[in-house]
Design a protein around this motif. Structure first.
Motif, PDB file in Angstrom:
ATOM      1  N   PRO A 125     -18.550  38.829  14.356  1.00 46.25           N
ATOM      2  CA  PRO A 125     -17.947  37.831  14.031  1.00 46.25           C
ATOM      3  C   PRO A 125     -16.459  37.785  13.220  1.00 46.25           C
ATOM      4  O   PRO A 125     -15.467  37.471  13.855  1.00 46.25           O
ATOM      5  CB  PRO A 125     -18.615  36.582  13.510  1.00 46.25           C
ATOM      6  CG  PRO A 125     -20.000  37.198  13.721  1.00 46.25           C
ATOM      7  CD  PRO A 125     -20.100  38.622  13.827  1.00 46.25           C
ATOM      8  N   TYR A 128     -16.815  26.566  10.779  1.00 46.47           N
ATOM      9  CA  TYR A 128     -16.466  26.967  12.115  1.00 46.47           C
ATOM     10  C   TYR A 128     -15.390  25.888  12.377  1.00 46.47           C
ATOM     11  O   TYR A 128     -15.321  24.737  12.579  1.00 46.47           O
ATOM     12  CB  TYR A 128     -17.496  26.533  12.993  1.00 46.47           C
ATOM     13  CG  TYR A 128     -17.328  27.073  14.383  1.00 46.47           C
ATOM     14  CD1 TYR A 128     -16.797  28.322  14.898  1.00 46.47           C
ATOM     15  CD2 TYR A 128     -17.664  26.119  15.499  1.00 46.47           C
ATOM     16  CE1 TYR A 128     -16.527  28.694  16.034  1.00 46.47           C
ATOM     17  CE2 TYR A 128     -17.363  26.696  16.625  1.00 46.47           C
ATOM     18  CZ  TYR A 128     -17.091  27.914  16.907  1.00 46.47           C
ATOM     19  OH  TYR A 128     -16.711  28.267  18.377  1.00 46.47           O
ATOM     20  N   GLN A 140     -19.970  35.089  22.928  1.00 53.02           N
ATOM     21  CA  GLN A 140     -19.655  33.831  21.863  1.00 53.02           C
ATOM     22  C   GLN A 140     -19.507  34.113  20.390  1.00 53.02           C
ATOM     23  O   GLN A 140     -20.460  35.042  19.802  1.00 53.02           O
ATOM     24  CB  GLN A 140     -20.743  32.835  22.094  1.00 53.02           C
ATOM     25  CG  GLN A 140     -20.228  31.679  21.325  1.00 53.02           C
ATOM     26  CD  GLN A 140     -21.319  30.457  21.614  1.00 53.02           C
ATOM     27  OE1 GLN A 140     -22.701  30.718  21.795  1.00 53.02           O
ATOM     28  NE2 GLN A 140     -20.826  29.462  21.902  1.00 53.02           N
ATOM     29  N   TYR A 141     -18.600  33.842  19.837  1.00 57.18           N
ATOM     30  CA  TYR A 141     -18.342  34.358  18.074  1.00 57.18           C
ATOM     31  C   TYR A 141     -17.830  35.603  17.916  1.00 57.18           C
ATOM     32  O   TYR A 141     -17.712  35.808  16.845  1.00 57.18           O
ATOM     33  CB  TYR A 141     -19.546  33.676  17.379  1.00 57.18           C
ATOM     34  CG  TYR A 141     -20.084  32.483  17.578  1.00 57.18           C
ATOM     35  CD1 TYR A 141     -19.079  31.295  17.557  1.00 57.18           C
ATOM     36  CD2 TYR A 141     -21.295  32.162  18.012  1.00 57.18           C
ATOM     37  CE1 TYR A 141     -19.629  30.128  17.902  1.00 57.18           C
ATOM     38  CE2 TYR A 141     -21.709  30.890  18.252  1.00 57.18           C
ATOM     39  CZ  TYR A 141     -21.116  29.971  18.165  1.00 57.18           C
ATOM     40  OH  TYR A 141     -21.590  28.700  18.471  1.00 57.18           O
ATOM     41  N   TYR A 177      -8.643  32.620  11.833  1.00 53.66           N
ATOM     42  CA  TYR A 177      -9.492  32.420  13.204  1.00 53.66           C
ATOM     43  C   TYR A 177      -8.841  32.287  14.421  1.00 53.66           C
ATOM     44  O   TYR A 177      -7.689  31.536  14.439  1.00 53.66           O
ATOM     45  CB  TYR A 177     -10.552  30.977  12.798  1.00 53.66           C
ATOM     46  CG  TYR A 177     -11.278  30.448  13.824  1.00 53.66           C
ATOM     47  CD1 TYR A 177     -12.388  31.286  14.319  1.00 53.66           C
ATOM     48  CD2 TYR A 177     -10.804  29.462  14.793  1.00 53.66           C
ATOM     49  CE1 TYR A 177     -13.093  30.821  15.151  1.00 53.66           C
ATOM     50  CE2 TYR A 177     -11.663  28.975  15.877  1.00 53.66           C
ATOM     51  CZ  TYR A 177     -12.873  29.654  16.030  1.00 53.66           C
ATOM     52  OH  TYR A 177     -13.684  29.323  17.145  1.00 53.66           O
ATOM     53  N   ARG A 197     -14.006  36.434  16.173  1.00 56.04           N
ATOM     54  CA  ARG A 197     -13.097  35.339  16.285  1.00 56.04           C
ATOM     55  C   ARG A 197     -12.400  35.212  14.882  1.00 56.04           C
ATOM     56  O   ARG A 197     -11.651  34.536  14.578  1.00 56.04           O
ATOM     57  CB  ARG A 197     -13.972  34.148  16.634  1.00 56.04           C
ATOM     58  CG  ARG A 197     -14.379  34.191  18.072  1.00 56.04           C
ATOM     59  CD  ARG A 197     -13.365  34.001  19.114  1.00 56.04           C
ATOM     60  NE  ARG A 197     -12.784  32.967  19.279  1.00 56.04           N
ATOM     61  CZ  ARG A 197     -12.810  31.665  19.657  1.00 56.04           C
ATOM     62  NH1 ARG A 197     -14.191  31.927  20.777  1.00 56.04           N
ATOM     63  NH2 ARG A 197     -12.301  30.700  19.974  1.00 56.04           N
TER      64      ARG A 197
END
Length: 288
Positions: free
Chosen positions: A13, A86, A33-34, A131, A37
């Protein structure tokens, strides 16, 4: 190569920090996913990695609760636990910034200065955490693109995913005098049931009905010389040994960068134990 299976799945991540091993992972347009990021930037809004700050390998993220509701938990030696929210859940709260990742100018969101201070204190350098939101588009290298509208990456070094075989690592370990763990090489997909360097010739293959394409061998840098257990550079390995048999145009290679096409026939989820089906093998790579 008929009995190849997925043996490990990894996401990272926080770019250039420790990974998270998963049994199952969702594949999205820009990769897992993630994955990558979040990223640290310097005062010039340029990305920083273990290349400049080897201690980054000691920073360990984890998912202790649902990330969409809670965020990432982050730990490092002698530091309090950090919670990173998040951002896509409260996107309007974050400042938009343009950051540099390699040669790309990318839209990102700055989260907050308290988070920046945590990383700055641990690394001993002024930095900020940013991010990549869902609407930020970073194309892959146009020399290897399959679909210029769909092939995008996160803050990875250039491609959505990286595959390495267990046999390749075993062979390399037989050639060096230190113990190399897979996490030095930061793959997303690890495969077993094949010979060493079989990933060089994966070409077009499928996992869980998803089409993958091994488009470019992964050139390796000094990050692989950092011991992930202590954050120190201890030798010139594995680059010194890889240069003896995996060198081309003054670069050394280990693993394969991947592109993929999502399918609407499944949920685009990969699991440990999934079979790897070769559709069309790639050509053998000739090293110098």
């Amino acid at each position: 190569m008929s009995d190849i299976i997925v043996s490990q799945l990894w996401i990272y991540p926080l770019k250039s920090m420790r990974g998270i091993s998963l049994d199952s992972v969702q594949l999205e347009k820009r990769g897992f996913q993630y994955d990558r990021r979040w990223m640290l930037i310097d005062e010039n809004n340029r990305f920083i990695t273990q290349r400049q700050h080897p201690k980054m390998t000691l920073i360990e993220p984890s998912f202790e609760k649902g990330i969409a509701d809670y965020g990432l938990s982050v730990r490092a030696p002698d530091m309090p636990v950090l919670i990173i929210p998040y951002p896509d859940q409260q996107i309007e709260l974050y400042d938009e910034v343009e950051v540099t990742c390699w040669d790309d100018q990318v839209k990102a969101h700055h989260i907050n200065t308290a988070i920046d201070n945590w990383f700055s204190e641990f690394l001993g350098v002024d930095c900020q955490l940013v991010y990549m939101p869902d609407d930020s588009i970073r194309p892959v290298d146009p020399d290897y693109v399959l679909d210029k509208e769909k092939d995008i990456a996160s803050f990875s070094d250039g491609f959505p995913n990286l595959v390495i075989s267990e046999a390749s690592l075993a062979d390399l370990n037989n050639r060096v005098d230190i113990d190399l763990s897979m996490n030095r090489f930061r793959p997303n997909i690890v495969i077993s049931g094949c010979e060493a360097y079989a990933e060089d010739q994966l070409g077009h293959f499928k996992i869980a009905a998803i089409d993958f394409y091994a488009v470019k061998p992964c050139s390796r840098c000094v990050i692989t010389t950092v011991n992930p257990e202590n954050g120190e550079k201890e030798s010139r390995e594995p680059l010194q040994t890889l240069a003896l048999f995996r060198k081309k145009q003054n670069k050394v290679f280990f693993g394969q960068n991947l592109l993929h096409k999502l399918t609407y026939l499944s949920d685009n989820r990969l699991n440990i134990g999934d079979k790897v089906e070769i559709v069309e093998p790639g050509e053998a790579i000739e090293f110098d």
